[in-house]
Each structure stands twice: as C-alpha cells, then as structure tokens.
Design an enzyme around this catalytic site. Structure first.
Site, PDB file in Angstrom:
ATOM      1  N   HIS A  17       1.409   7.365  -6.439  1.00  0.00           N
ATOM      2  CA  HIS A  17       2.463   7.415  -7.395  1.00  0.00           C
ATOM      3  C   HIS A  17       1.977   8.314  -8.425  1.00  0.00           C
ATOM      4  CE1 HIS A  17       4.416   3.476  -5.926  1.00  0.00           C
ATOM      5  NE2 HIS A  17       5.219   4.722  -5.176  1.00  0.00           N
TER       6      HIS A  17
ATOM      7  N   GLU B 133       5.896  -1.261  -0.851  1.00  0.00           N
ATOM      8  CA  GLU B 133       5.022  -2.425  -0.155  1.00  0.00           C
ATOM      9  C   GLU B 133       5.863  -3.680   0.066  1.00  0.00           C
ATOM     10  OE1 GLU B 133       1.712  -3.652  -2.542  1.00  0.00           O
ATOM     11  OE2 GLU B 133       2.016  -5.814  -1.743  1.00  0.00           O
TER      12      GLU B 133
ATOM     13  N   CYS C 183      -3.726  -8.282  -5.752  1.00  0.00           N
ATOM     14  CA  CYS C 183      -4.954  -7.573  -5.390  1.00  0.00           C
ATOM     15  C   CYS C 183      -5.867  -7.398  -6.856  1.00  0.00           C
ATOM     16  CB  CYS C 183      -4.756  -6.198  -5.136  1.00  0.00           C
ATOM     17  SG  CYS C 183      -6.218  -5.074  -4.892  1.00  0.00           S
TER      18      CYS C 183
ATOM     19  N   SER D 171       3.583   0.821 -10.167  1.00  0.00           N
ATOM     20  CA  SER D 171       3.893  -0.449 -10.922  1.00  0.00           C
ATOM     21  C   SER D 171       2.508  -1.194 -11.417  1.00  0.00           C
ATOM     22  CB  SER D 171       4.408  -1.654  -9.929  1.00  0.00           C
ATOM     23  OG  SER D 171       3.783  -1.349  -8.644  1.00  0.00           O
TER      24      SER D 171
HETATM   25  S1  SF4 Z   1      -6.873  -1.925  -3.079  1.00  0.00           S
HETATM   26 FE1  SF4 Z   1      -5.340  -3.230  -3.962  1.00  0.00          FE
HETATM   27  S2  SF4 Z   1      -4.159  -1.781  -5.489  1.00  0.00           S
HETATM   28 FE2  SF4 Z   1      -5.275  -0.510  -4.098  1.00  0.00          FE
HETATM   29  S3  SF4 Z   1      -3.873   0.115  -2.474  1.00  0.00           S
HETATM   30 FE3  SF4 Z   1      -5.178  -1.690  -1.633  1.00  0.00          FE
HETATM   31  S4  SF4 Z   1      -3.790  -3.622  -2.299  1.00  0.00           S
HETATM   32 FE4  SF4 Z   1      -2.880  -1.845  -3.616  1.00  0.00          FE
END
Ligand code: SF4
Length: 287
Positions: free
Chosen positions: A41, A131, A198, A227
C-alpha cells in the site's frame, strides 16, 4: 538549523520485504510478471516496481490471464484465486506472509471441523480488505466480519463464537471486543478467541509513540490505504498533535517547517526506507 531524524524502527515488515524480494528476483529472470493487487500500500514503491516491469492487475483482469506468472502479495488470497490459477495454467509466485498463511489455516481448520455446535466464525477486520477477503474465503464466505466494537453487538450470543483478528488491527479494540462478547455470551454455548494480531505492528506502537513525542513536528509517511499506517499514525497523533500524514515530499506544507527545531520522519510497515530518506533530504533542502 533544525534536526531531522528518521525513525530506525519504521519501514517494511518482514512480510513486505519478502514479497518485494520475490518480485525483484522474478523480474530479474526476465519474462512477464503480474501482481494481483498493489504489492504494497505505497504508490511510490508500486511505481518503482512497475518501472522494473511488474504489471499490477485486479481480480477481474486476473481471471482473464492464461499461461503466465502471477505474484500473490503478502496479504494472501482466498482459495478461489488458486483454483483460477490452476484452471488457466498460471504459475503462482506465492508471497503470502507466513503470519497470514497460519491465520488462514487456523480459520479453515475451525470451519471444516466436524462439530454438533452451531458456531459463528467472526473476524475483526476491515470489510473488503484483501487480507480479510482471503480469510473469509477459507469459510466459503460464511465468516462474519466486524469492523468495530459496536458491530459486535449484532452477533447472536445464543450461538458459539470463534473470534479472530485481521493481522494489522488494533490490539486495544480487539480486547474490548473480547470483553464485550464474554460479558454477553450465553452460558449454554462456547466462546474462543485467538489474538492473531501481528506483532510487527503492535510492537511498533511503544517505539513510535516515544519517537513522535521526542520531536516538535512529525511527518508520518504512508499510503492512505494502509491499515497499519492508520493505526501507527493515530498513535503519533495521540502523543504529538503536530503529526502529519504524507505520501510524498510534495505534500509537505512549508509553513509547518518554520519554527520546528526537531523534525521526525516515520512510517508504516509498507513505507520504504528510501522514501523516508527522500523526504528527509527534501526537508533539509527547504529549511
Ligand atoms: S509481517 Fe505482519 S504486518 Fe507484515 S505482512 Fe506479515 S502479517 Fe502483515
């Protein structure tokens, strides 16, 4: 002269680094490479990869492709995308982040689990976000998406609930939703929740708050669609109201620079370091 500092902790997370590395490796081999949706993004990074040959397509265009290579970005995709690829002889370069992949599997497992219980699979996330579409796809579209606490009130508390979260949502709001469901769920049914946020985003919050509060003026560099960018920018604003969201150096209002003694530049997990450096140089040339 004002001090200009780039936040060391800002910039791509490992999921995005891997996706971009995979794209660059494939492009270096030559031949055509498509990417389903913007790889990240951030329009400037998308443009950089476009100049190297990466062609971004939407889902409609993807369905019309045949006998080619398509990269799936870190956000992941629903099973339907893989089925289309198989049908159309498309080689998939799968850059789905392992954190997202684990979450997809968990949801699928829950959905396909044999059980007599009537369950609602609930995902705290943004409707329509790539996602989230990938996650909902694991349940053949049955999962319920809630964007905020108020929407949790619409759940059926006489049925069991399994709650998950989009990886980049706010931990605070997730905990409020959990507390609300616990309070309202019928004792006859079960409620299980999985904090699937995450930590690449959540763990950045204390650092970014510290960084933002240690400068007079903050430029938060992020695409407007990100986001995690929204979450991290809000954290900056909470501790430093003189925080401004920008996508490029052109968006900097020179009047803001007057009088600032220390200027901080930070960004989202989708913000390239080179862009923050470019902005730092632009600021230095103007002050
Ligand atoms: S590390 Fe975390 S924030 Fe980065 S793409 Fe993977 S899930 Fe998304």
């Amino acid at each position: 002269m004002a001090k200009v500092e780039i936040d060391e902790g800002s910039g791509f997370c490992f999921g995005v680094v891997t996706a971009i590395r995979k794209a660059e490796e494939e492009l270096a081999k030559g031949g055509t490479l498509y990417c389903l949706g913007d790889i990240v993004h951030n329009s400037r990074e998308v443009e950089r990869l476009k100049a190297m040959g990466l062609i971004t397509v939407n889902h409609e265009e993807f369905r019309r492709l045949h006998d080619t290579k398509v990269l799936l970005r870190a956000h992941g995709e629903p099973p339907e995308t893989y089925q289309t690829a198989k049908r159309n002889n498309i080689e998939i370069i799968d850059a789905t982040c392992p954190v997202v992949l684990r979450l997809q599997k968990k949801i699928k497992q829950e959905y396909t689990l044999e059980s007599n219980e009537e369950k609602q699979i609930v995902i705290y996330g943004k409707n329509g976000h790539a996602e989230v579409l990938g996650l909902v796809g694991q349940t053949t579209g049955k999962a319920i998406v809630i964007e905020k606490l108020e929407e949790a009130r619409l759940l059926d508390f006489s049925k069991s609930i399994r709650l998950y979260s989009q990886t980049t949502k706010s931990l605070d709001e997730f905990q409020k939703i959990v507390a609300y469901i616990k309070e309202h769920i019928s004792p006859e049914v079960t409620f299980e929740y999985y904090d699937t946020i995450c930590r690449q985003v959540a763990n950045r919050i204390p650092n970014i708050r510290k960084f933002a509060s240690s400068h007079d003026l903050i430029f938060f560099v992020s695409g407007k669609k990100s986001s995690n960018g929204k979450i991290l920018f809000n954290e900056c604003r909470k501790v430093n109201p003189n925080s401004h969201l920008i996508d490029s150096a052109q968006e900097i209002d020179n009047r803001l620079l007057a009088g600032a003694e220390s200027i901080g530049i930070c960004g989202a997990t989708s913000t390239p370091k080179w862009l923050m450096e470019e902005i730092s140089e632009a600021i230095k040339s103007r002050i």
